[in-house]
Design a protein around this motif. Structure first.
Motif, PDB file in Angstrom:
ATOM      1  N   SER A  27       5.000   2.611  -7.238  1.00 19.36           N
ATOM      2  CA  SER A  27       4.970   1.706  -6.239  1.00 19.36           C
ATOM      3  C   SER A  27       4.766   0.322  -6.960  1.00 19.36           C
ATOM      4  CB  SER A  27       3.571   1.700  -5.174  1.00 19.36           C
ATOM      5  OG  SER A  27       3.588   2.766  -4.524  1.00 19.36           O
ATOM      6  N   LEU A  28       4.087   0.237  -8.166  1.00 18.12           N
ATOM      7  CA  LEU A  28       3.894  -1.108  -8.878  1.00 18.12           C
ATOM      8  C   LEU A  28       5.103  -1.467  -9.385  1.00 18.12           C
ATOM      9  CD1 LEU A  28       0.275  -0.448 -10.717  1.00 18.12           C
ATOM     10  CD2 LEU A  28       1.096  -2.397  -9.040  1.00 18.12           C
ATOM     11  N   ILE A  29       5.971  -0.170 -10.046  1.00 18.36           N
ATOM     12  CA  ILE A  29       7.245  -0.522 -10.671  1.00 18.36           C
ATOM     13  C   ILE A  29       8.267  -1.017  -9.579  1.00 18.36           C
ATOM     14  CG2 ILE A  29       9.229   0.659 -11.787  1.00 18.36           C
ATOM     15  CD1 ILE A  29       7.048   2.579 -12.996  1.00 18.36           C
ATOM     16  N   GLY A  30       8.125  -0.497  -8.363  1.00 13.11           N
ATOM     17  CA  GLY A  30       9.001  -0.744  -7.193  1.00 13.11           C
ATOM     18  C   GLY A  30       8.624  -2.272  -6.861  1.00 13.11           C
ATOM     19  N   LEU A  31       7.481  -2.718  -6.806  1.00 11.20           N
ATOM     20  CA  LEU A  31       7.166  -3.907  -6.608  1.00 11.20           C
ATOM     21  C   LEU A  31       7.848  -4.932  -7.413  1.00 11.20           C
ATOM     22  CD1 LEU A  31       5.240  -5.794  -4.537  1.00 11.20           C
ATOM     23  CD2 LEU A  31       3.361  -5.379  -5.840  1.00 11.20           C
ATOM     24  N   THR A  32       7.580  -4.462  -8.704  1.00 10.89           N
ATOM     25  CA  THR A  32       7.929  -5.318  -9.896  1.00 10.89           C
ATOM     26  C   THR A  32       9.363  -5.789  -9.856  1.00 10.89           C
ATOM     27  OG1 THR A  32       6.130  -4.732 -11.112  1.00 10.89           O
ATOM     28  CG2 THR A  32       7.827  -5.940 -12.280  1.00 10.89           C
ATOM     29  N   GLY A  39       4.680  -3.120  -1.731  1.00 12.85           N
ATOM     30  CA  GLY A  39       3.292  -3.586  -1.606  1.00 12.85           C
ATOM     31  C   GLY A  39       2.432  -2.747  -0.806  1.00 12.85           C
ATOM     32  N   TRP A  40       2.994  -2.223   0.184  1.00 13.10           N
ATOM     33  CA  TRP A  40       2.531  -1.357   1.142  1.00 13.10           C
ATOM     34  C   TRP A  40       2.159  -0.156   0.488  1.00 13.10           C
ATOM     35  CZ3 TRP A  40       0.325  -2.932   5.447  1.00 13.10           C
ATOM     36  CH2 TRP A  40       0.965  -3.987   6.018  1.00 13.10           C
ATOM     37  N   GLY A  41       2.869   0.512  -0.458  1.00 15.00           N
ATOM     38  CA  GLY A  41       2.736   1.656  -1.459  1.00 15.00           C
ATOM     39  C   GLY A  41       1.474   1.266  -2.328  1.00 15.00           C
ATOM     40  N   VAL A  42       1.680  -0.015  -2.988  1.00 13.23           N
ATOM     41  CA  VAL A  42       0.518  -0.158  -3.873  1.00 13.23           C
ATOM     42  C   VAL A  42      -0.849  -0.370  -3.094  1.00 13.23           C
ATOM     43  CG1 VAL A  42      -0.424  -2.323  -5.435  1.00 13.23           C
ATOM     44  CG2 VAL A  42       2.037  -1.821  -5.397  1.00 13.23           C
TER      45      VAL A  42
END
Length: 551
Positions: A27-32, A39-42
């Motif tokens: 999720s952090l990689i996807g957000l970046t 962000g929901w996954g984070v």
């Protein structure tokens, strides 16, 4: 030797934690590198990872350390397991502690809706333990309002009591609105409301008849040291609302056990009611300080009666060793004085929260206790001068009739009346989170209990239960509850053997203990003669056994 790869040997119990970490990283990689929806996954995986990390690092719960995140599923399932059993698994007749059938009957009678049942009984009438009342071919009609009795007929201010009343529950254990509704209901229905040992609160003073219970903490009549204060007692006892005084020697929920109300719960209101300093721990000792022997107890009863203006004074107790009760009766005989009534509290427990061992294994059950007390008073020639009440899981007409057949003149109920207030048997009375606003001091929860509505339900439950009792007694050909005896209740021993209570139990004859009788009865034979009005101590033969294991 063959060895598993590190991945293959990774414990599956850590999989939820590992997947949460993996999900957080993805999720952090996807957000970046992608869009903001990651962000929901984070957020989700971050919270799960934080929970798992806490579980691994904390030391208080081994299960959580071994099963991070997954352990919380167990804790949650365990927390609402009782609700699942109560609503989806429990049968209609399984009493744990009150069956769905019992609760439904109370709710219906409290709401004045039909309590009739179709298609026959759910009970197994052929099974051992089944009991019933025998009907008559010459039934009678009984006016429910006639089911009353006079307590303390020898006193200047005797009391006409209903055969069914509210048992002891204190302000502090119950919410202000619950106490108010009970008292208003008692006023509307013409029956009494026992204050419990927490003294007479403003919510008890709403017009209902009161039985003021005096416990070992002497709340409402104590001095600064916590001892009995006669002047404070006189002031409250002579209030017109107080109809009788009840000295609590012990209670069925936790006999022989004291109590403590933490200072955080001692609000200004509770402190004022109980006569204690606010914000400080309040101790209820296990034993009274105003008396230490049976003879001193009788003297205390006489003293309270005089201070109260000659109102009836009685005692409430859960029966323990028989010689202690025998000692009290011998003190009555020696002094020529006696309580006006005795309330027998069964060891089945009650509204009071208590250690599990006390609830399950301490105190004589109501049947045996009631029979012992009744038999002793009859055998000592005192039964016609001392009224007898029973308390302990008595919520319907047959429960009351059954207790009367064993010797009771009237019955009290606590849990029955709080069901009428809306209790759902959540069994969270001791947590201050009662969902129905009954057993809590949380002002928000308690304020949700509507006093006028619940007061009327309390009165309706009482009226409909007493009416059902009148119908049962009339169907048995009786004209008043005082006519009910052990011959009217039958008990199935086996599939092919039935006995009435009169045949099943050994009843003493009037005055039998005064002439050296009751030799056929092992309890009286073994302990009556050795009991002393001057001590609660065991007989010498039993006292010696406490010093040795050489039985």
């Amino acid at each position: 030797m063959f060895r598993l790869s590190p991945l293959a040997s990774f414990p599956l119990r850590f999989s939820a934690y590992a997947l949460s970490l993996l999900g957080l990283i993805v999720s952090l990689i996807g957000l970046t590198f992608a869009d903001a929806d990651w962000g929901w996954g984070v957020l989700v995986f971050g919270l799960l990872t934080a929970l798992g990390t806490y579980d691994v690092c904390q030391r208080g719960r081994t299960v959580s350390r071994n099963y991070p995140i997954l352990a919380h599923l167990r804790y949650n399932l365990e927390s609402f397991g009782p609700e699942i059993r109560q609503y989806f698994i429990q049968s209609d007749t399984e009493e744990v502690p009150f069956s769905r059938e019992q609760r439904r009957l109370i709710y219906q009678r409290a709401k004045n809706v039909s309590d009739k049942r179709p298609f026959g009984s759910l009970h197994h009438m052929r099974h051992p333990g089944y009991e019933w009342m025998s009907p008559s071919l010459a039934p009678a009609h009984i006016d429910p309002s006639s089911l009353r009795l006079t307590v303390g007929a020898e006193r200047a201010k005797p009391y006409s009591a209903s055969v069914f009343n509210i048992s002891a529950m204190s302000f502090g254990a119950l919410s202000a609105n619950a106490i108010s509704a009970l008292n208003d209901g008692a006023c509307e229905g013409g029956f009494y409301h026992d204050t419990g040992e927490g003294a007479i609160s403003p919510y008890h003073r709403r017009g209902g008849d009161l039985v003021w219970e005096i416990g070992s903490g002497y709340f409402g009549c104590r001095n600064e040291a916590g001892d009995f204060d006669p002047e404070r007692f006189r002031e409250n006892a002579r209030d017109n609302a107080v109809r009788m005084i009840e000295i609590k020697l012990s209670q069925g929920a936790k006999p022989g056990h004291g109590g403590i109300l933490p200072g955080a719960k001692v609000t200004e209101e509770i402190a004022s009611t109980r006569g204690v300093p606010p914000g400080r721990d309040v101790i209820s000792p296990a034993a009274h300080t105003a008396f230490t022997t049976p003879r001193e107890l009788i003297d205390f009863i006489v003293r309270l009666r005089e201070l109260a203006g000659d109102k009836p004074v009685g005692i409430k107790l859960a029966i323990g060793p028989p010689w202690e009760w025998f000692a009290i009766v011998k003190a009555m005989l020696d002094t020529g004085e006696h309580p006006d009534f005795v309330v027998v509290d069964g060891g089945e427990g009650g509204t009071g929260a208590a250690p599990l061992e006390f609830i399950n294994r301490l105190g004589m059950p109501l049947d045996e206790a009631l029979l012992l007390v009744h038999n002793t008073l009859v055998g000592a020639g005192l039964r016609d001068r001392v009224c007898l009440a029973a308390a302990g899981k008595l919520v319907n007409a047959f429960d009351i009739a059954r207790a009367m057949a064993l010797g009771a003149d009237w019955c009290n109920a606590a849990r029955g009346f709080i069901f009428a207030l809306g209790c759902i048997q959540a069994r969270s009375c001791h947590t201050d989170r009662c969902p129905s606003g009954v057993a809590t001091q949380d002002t928000l929860r308690g304020s949700r209990l509507d006093v006028p509505t619940k007061a009327h339900r309390v009165a309706s439950f009482h009226a409909n239960t007493v009416a059902a009792l009148a119908e049962m007694l009339g169907a048995a050909g009786l004209h008043h509850s005082s006519e009910l005896g052990p011959e009217h209740i039958s008990h199935r021993l086996t599939r092919h053997e039935v006995k009435s209570f009169a045949e099943l139990h050994d009843f003493l004859t009037p005055g039998e203990l005064l002439v050296g009788g009751a030799e056929r009865h092992p309890v009286f034979r073994d302990y009556w003669e050795s009991a002393s009005a001057d001590s609660f101590a065991p007989p010498e033969t039993l006292a010696k056994l406490r010093d040795s294991k050489l039985y």
